[in-house]
Design an enzyme around this catalytic site. Structure first.
Site, PDB file in Angstrom:
ATOM      1  N   ARG A  47       0.845  -1.207   0.000  1.00 39.38           N
ATOM      2  CA  ARG A  47       0.000   0.000   0.000  1.00 39.38           C
ATOM      3  C   ARG A  47       0.881   1.258   0.000  1.00 39.38           C
ATOM      4  NH1 ARG A  47      -1.848   1.928   4.611  1.00 39.38           N
ATOM      5  NH2 ARG A  47      -2.311  -0.113   5.514  1.00 39.38           N
ATOM      6  N   TYR A  99     -16.572  17.597 -14.483  1.00 44.92           N
ATOM      7  CA  TYR A  99     -16.975  16.195 -14.559  1.00 44.92           C
ATOM      8  C   TYR A  99     -17.946  15.921 -13.407  1.00 44.92           C
ATOM      9  CZ  TYR A  99     -16.641  11.129 -14.255  1.00 44.92           C
ATOM     10  OH  TYR A  99     -16.945   9.798 -14.183  1.00 44.92           O
ATOM     11  N   ASP A 171      -7.528  19.210 -14.475  1.00 42.05           N
ATOM     12  CA  ASP A 171      -7.890  17.854 -14.902  1.00 42.05           C
ATOM     13  C   ASP A 171      -7.556  17.775 -16.396  1.00 42.05           C
ATOM     14  OD1 ASP A 171      -9.191  15.586 -15.869  1.00 42.05           O
ATOM     15  OD2 ASP A 171     -10.914  15.791 -14.528  1.00 42.05           O
ATOM     16  N   LYS A 196      -9.071   6.532 -18.826  1.00 42.49           N
ATOM     17  CA  LYS A 196      -9.409   7.015 -20.164  1.00 42.49           C
ATOM     18  C   LYS A 196      -8.219   6.799 -21.114  1.00 42.49           C
ATOM     19  CE  LYS A 196     -13.037   7.954 -17.780  1.00 42.49           C
ATOM     20  NZ  LYS A 196     -13.351   9.237 -17.189  1.00 42.49           N
TER      21      LYS A 196
END
Ligand SMILES: *Cc1c(COP(=O)(O)O)cnc(C)c1O
Length: 375
Positions: A47, A99, A171, A196
């Site tokens: 992690r 978004y 972004d 994406k």
């Protein structure tokens, strides 16, 4: 080095014990200690750190021209990491067309914790100035916008934000570093949904935050990543790192296709309007030309002549395009945005959004023509 070289060479030189040309996947949650209890190899627990994630982060930092990156299990986890920098009483200025998931985080997760957001049309600098006049800790930029492909002037807005002492996060998911370089235009942080174009094949979720400089913010993000725990798996990191090798050539080819589709649709009788920043008819074309590096991305939207039903009928008749949400994959996708955006939507009912893929543009155009013909 140029993007094509960075995308293939940075972060792919790890663990060459056997001479692997493609990087190994470190499918481990934990790492061996030395006899004295130290971790001389640099890894303790997956992690906190793992080699494939580190390699991916180095590559992303290089592609955006930053110094470091943190990666996450999704783009949403990445935007939330950026918002973790905010404290109760602080103010965010965000685009009215952010978004919808980003806007939802600000409304549903940050507002109850005392962080106030003004949603503003940031393509209008006067409105941005007005929103900033009451003080802001952060300005969120998303350009081209979703799904109207409006363009925000990053350099002008970043300068304005900095005058007011606000941090600027951009972004860059739609444009990718192939076409848009937010750090060169003044942004402090860049956020991506790697789901994406970075992933590029509609088969992996991920997110990233890239920092322009070392310091307190970079350290806070690194600490947050391990403590919040929304980290990408070793296999997800491997898939995204692998896809990055073809990012520049995929994005260029998809963008070529998008421009051809946009130009074709713009002269089609059955179309009311096309939204693509690469068209000279686009209202922000001049700013797009100034700040995008010779290409305008592979996303476009169009309004069909007719109502919501007509838009649905056109999407239903397409044979090559898949009807699905998301974007950036090799396959072309089409979506009726208004019906997925929820109660705050300002999207026209006759609008369809297209993520242009890598199929041949002749086939895509023929498919659109047959779908638009029949009534
Ligand atoms: C998809 C997307 C996000 C959210 O990313 P997920 O990976 O779906 O969590 C954020 N911003 C933009 C512009 C996106 O397209």
């Amino acid at each position: 080095m140029k993007l094509e070289t960075l995308s293939i060479r940075i972060g792919r030189e790890i663990e060459r014990d056997a001479g692997d040309i493609a990087p190994a996947i470190h499918m481990t949650t934990t790492f061996e200690r030395d006899a004295d209890g130290a971790f001389s190899r640099g890894y303790t627990y997956a992690r906190a750190e793992n080699p494939g994630r580190r390699a991916l982060e180095q590559c992303l930092a290089a592609l955006e021209g930053g110094v470091d990156a943190t990666t996450y299990a999704s783009g949403s986890a990445a935007s939330l990491a950026v918002f973790s920098l905010l404290r109760p009483g602080e103010h965010v200025v965000a685009p009215i067309e952010a978004y919808h998931g980003t806007a939802q985080q600000l409304r549903d997760l940050l507002a109850p914790m005392g962080v106030r957001t003004s949603f503003v049309d940031l393509t209008d600098l006067n409105k941005a100035r007005e929103a900033l006049s009451s003080g802001a800790r952060m300005v969120w930029i998303e350009t081209p916008s979703n799904p109207m492909l409006n363009i925000t002037d990053i350099a002008a807005l970043a300068a304005l934000a900095h005058e007011h002492g606000a941090l600027v996060c951009c972004d860059n998911t739609f444009a990718t570093p192939v076409w848009q370089r937010p750090f060169e235009l003044g942004a402090d942080l860049i956020m991506h949904s790697s789901t994406k174009y970075f992933g590029g094949h509609s088969d992996v979720m991920g997110g990233a935050v890239i920092v322009r400089e070392c310091g307190e913010i970079a350290d806070k993000l690194r600490a947050y990543q391990a403590v919040a725990g929304a980290v990408p798996s070793p296999f997800d990191c491997w898939l995204i790192r692998r896809s990055l090798t073809t990012l520049p050539c995929r994005v260029r080819a998809q963008t070529d296709n998008a421009l051809k589709l946009a130009e074709h649709l713009a002269k089609h009788d059955a179309i009311e309007q096309v939204f693509y920043p690469g068209l000279s008819s686009h209202k922000n074309h001049a700013i797009a030309r100034k700040q995008m590096k010779g290409g305008f991305g592979a996303m476009l939207s169009f309004c069909v002549r007719g109502d919501r039903q007509r838009a649905f009928a056109v999407a239903a008749r397409l044979k090559i395009f898949s009807r699905a949400t998301s974007l950036g994959g090799v396959e072309s996708l089409i979506e009726h945005r208004q019906s997925v955006e929820g109660p705050h939507t300002v999207t026209p009912p006759n609008l369809l959004r297209v993520s242009v893929g890598l199929e041949h543009s002749d086939d895509l155009i023929a498919d659109l023509d047959q779908a638009l013909k029949s009534r």
